[in-house]
Design a protein around this motif. Structure first.
Motif, PDB file in Angstrom:
ATOM      1  N   ASP A 185       0.827  -1.204   0.000  1.00  0.00           N
ATOM      2  CA  ASP A 185       0.000   0.000   0.000  1.00  0.00           C
ATOM      3  C   ASP A 185       0.862   1.254   0.000  1.00  0.00           C
ATOM      4  OD1 ASP A 185      -2.724   1.381   0.561  1.00  0.00           O
ATOM      5  OD2 ASP A 185      -1.430   2.148   2.151  1.00  0.00           O
ATOM      6  N   GLY A 190       3.624  -0.537  -7.034  1.00  0.00           N
ATOM      7  CA  GLY A 190       3.372  -1.519  -5.996  1.00  0.00           C
ATOM      8  C   GLY A 190       4.188  -2.787  -6.177  1.00  0.00           C
ATOM      9  N   VAL A 213      -2.936  -4.755  -3.590  1.00  0.00           N
ATOM     10  CA  VAL A 213      -2.019  -3.672  -3.964  1.00  0.00           C
ATOM     11  C   VAL A 213      -2.851  -2.409  -4.127  1.00  0.00           C
ATOM     12  CG1 VAL A 213      -0.188  -2.955  -5.543  1.00  0.00           C
ATOM     13  CG2 VAL A 213      -0.655  -5.393  -5.200  1.00  0.00           C
ATOM     14  N   THR A 214      -2.634  -1.426  -3.267  1.00  0.00           N
ATOM     15  CA  THR A 214      -3.553  -0.292  -3.189  1.00  0.00           C
ATOM     16  C   THR A 214      -2.826   1.049  -3.137  1.00  0.00           C
ATOM     17  OG1 THR A 214      -3.627  -0.661  -0.780  1.00  0.00           O
ATOM     18  CG2 THR A 214      -5.425  -1.566  -2.083  1.00  0.00           C
ATOM     19  N   GLY A 216      -1.576   3.620  -5.169  1.00  0.00           N
ATOM     20  CA  GLY A 216      -0.339   4.066  -5.795  1.00  0.00           C
ATOM     21  C   GLY A 216      -0.311   5.565  -6.013  1.00  0.00           C
ATOM     22  N   GLY A 229      -0.288  -0.052  -9.830  1.00  0.00           N
ATOM     23  CA  GLY A 229      -0.261  -1.221  -8.972  1.00  0.00           C
ATOM     24  C   GLY A 229       0.725  -2.267  -9.449  1.00  0.00           C
ATOM     25  N   VAL A 245      -6.321  -4.863  -6.940  1.00  0.00           N
ATOM     26  CA  VAL A 245      -5.415  -3.776  -7.328  1.00  0.00           C
ATOM     27  C   VAL A 245      -6.278  -2.531  -7.519  1.00  0.00           C
ATOM     28  CG1 VAL A 245      -3.633  -3.041  -8.968  1.00  0.00           C
ATOM     29  CG2 VAL A 245      -3.922  -5.477  -8.452  1.00  0.00           C
ATOM     30  N   THR A 246      -6.378  -1.708  -6.508  1.00  0.00           N
ATOM     31  CA  THR A 246      -7.336  -0.607  -6.513  1.00  0.00           C
ATOM     32  C   THR A 246      -6.725   0.673  -5.967  1.00  0.00           C
ATOM     33  OG1 THR A 246      -8.153  -1.222  -4.300  1.00  0.00           O
ATOM     34  CG2 THR A 246      -9.279  -2.207  -6.188  1.00  0.00           C
ATOM     35  N   HIS A 248      -5.349   3.357  -7.479  1.00  0.00           N
ATOM     36  CA  HIS A 248      -4.093   3.890  -8.019  1.00  0.00           C
ATOM     37  C   HIS A 248      -4.349   5.154  -8.840  1.00  0.00           C
ATOM     38  CE1 HIS A 248      -1.785   0.518  -6.544  1.00  0.00           C
ATOM     39  NE2 HIS A 248      -2.820  -0.231  -6.872  1.00  0.00           N
ATOM     40  N   GLY A 252      -4.100   0.565 -12.709  1.00  0.00           N
ATOM     41  CA  GLY A 252      -3.951  -0.688 -11.991  1.00  0.00           C
ATOM     42  C   GLY A 252      -2.813  -1.523 -12.543  1.00  0.00           C
ATOM     43  N   ASN A 285      -9.448   2.501 -10.081  1.00  0.00           N
ATOM     44  CA  ASN A 285      -8.189   3.103 -10.525  1.00  0.00           C
ATOM     45  C   ASN A 285      -8.509   4.179 -11.554  1.00  0.00           C
ATOM     46  OD1 ASN A 285      -6.274   1.157  -9.196  1.00  0.00           O
ATOM     47  ND2 ASN A 285      -7.388  -0.282 -10.499  1.00  0.00           N
TER      48      ASN A 285
END
Length: 339
Positions: A185, A190, A213-214, A216, A229, A245-246, A248, A252, A285
């Protein structure tokens, strides 16, 4: 020496020397354990714990790095070429002084015999309050690497580039190289796959699964390629599934046109999602996926934040989900967040 254990020691003070613990790079060592130690000092010109190359059955577990630093572009835990059966587990890193730009855990090699069976799992890396550039975990030129169940918290900003997890020229020979079930994060990038030198070759046979993964953050001067991400460059046979994966600021998933060594980015045989049981969540994203090469990336069965799918002109202009670029095969897509 072989079969040595360093246990429950405290390493303090700020010195400009080579390392608090230095296992000679040119000498093979086997069966060394570095466990349950406290590092609260700084090595300002080199690495903090320097294991180097040619290490077999090396264990670095349960150590605390609090208020510690290595020099700029140097590592708190440093590994080199030609090792095997290395376990880096349950270490914690926090309260970094913003004086240098270190890497928490680094394996760095180019050419020669690859390190094999490198496990990096259960570590906590917290850069909260850190204002310089840094990297969390970086592995270059190794085989059969497992980076799993680590928690990384970044503090990236417009002026501080930070990378969460990076692999470069990693492959799978006797086992599977995986990046799985990590929490990453607040970094500029990421999870990043990169190639630093053409002679090292692409990463090959990699799985990125089950990660979160968050958030960015875009870095000034690299606006188009940060705030992402997943950054994918120089890789073949890649499977990306079951990730969230959000959040960013850029994308993403980001696939650049070139790799770090200046060559063209060649990505072949990648599957991102691919089935309802293995979908990724790329919602919320700014862009869902940007592909700057002319090889189409397979990204079917992913959730883009809307039942109407990702926005793409001209094929899916009614889509209200996170947008995708050309050369992304996104259809069919998931129509709800449970796919």
């Amino acid at each position: 020496a072989n079969g040595v254990t360093i246990d429950n020691c405290t390493f303090s003070g700020n010195i400009g020397g080579d390392a608090f613990i230095y296992l000679d790079t040119d000498v093979a060592h086997s069966g060394i354990s570095i466990i349950n130690n406290i590092f609260d000092g700084a090595i300002t010109t080199w690495h903090l714990l320097r294991a180097g190359g040619n290490k077999t059955d090396l264990t670095i577990d349960g150590n605390s790095f609090t208020g510690s630093t290595a020099g700029t572009d140097n590592a708190l835990i440093y590994l080199g070429v030609a090792g095997s059966n290395i376990d880096i587990t349950d270490n914690s890193f926090s309260s970094f002084p913003s004086t240098y730009s270190p890497v928490a855990i680094q394996h760095n090699a180019s050419g020669g015999t690859r390190t094999t069976d490198l496990v990096i799992t259960g570590n906590t890396i917290d850069f909260t309050g850190f204002t310089n550039a840094n990297e969390g975990i970086s592995v270059r030129y190794a085989s059969d690497v497992q980076i799993e169940n680590n928690a990384l918290t970044g503090a990236a900003s417009a002026t501080s580039y930070q990378a969460g997890i990076t692999i470069a020229s990693v492959n799978s020979t006797g086992g599977q190289s995986v990046i799985s079930d990590n929490s990453v994060d607040g970094f500029s990038r990421g999870i990043r796959i990169q190639r630093w030198a053409s002679g090292d070759g692409n990463s090959d046979d990699i799985e990125i699964t089950g990660n979160t993964v968050t958030d960015g953050v875009v870095a000034t001067g690299s606006e188009s390629s940060t705030g992402v991400g997943l950054f994918l460059a120089g890789v073949t046979n890649l499977l990306v599934e079951g990730n969230t994966v959000t959040g960013h600021a850029n994308a993403g998933v980001y696939i650049p046109a070139t790799v770090s060594d200046g060559g063209a980015n060649t990505i072949t045989n990648i599957i991102i999602g691919g089935a309802t049981a293995t979908f990724n969540n790329f919602s919320s994203n700014t862009d869902g996926m940007n592909n700057f090469i002319t090889t189409t990336a397979s990204a079917q069965y992913n959730w883009w934040g809307s039942a109407t799918g990702p926005n793409h002109s001209p094929e899916n202009t009614p889509g209200t989900g996170s947008s995708v670029s050309d050369y992304v095969d996104y259809s069919p897509w998931c129509t709800n967040s449970n796919c």
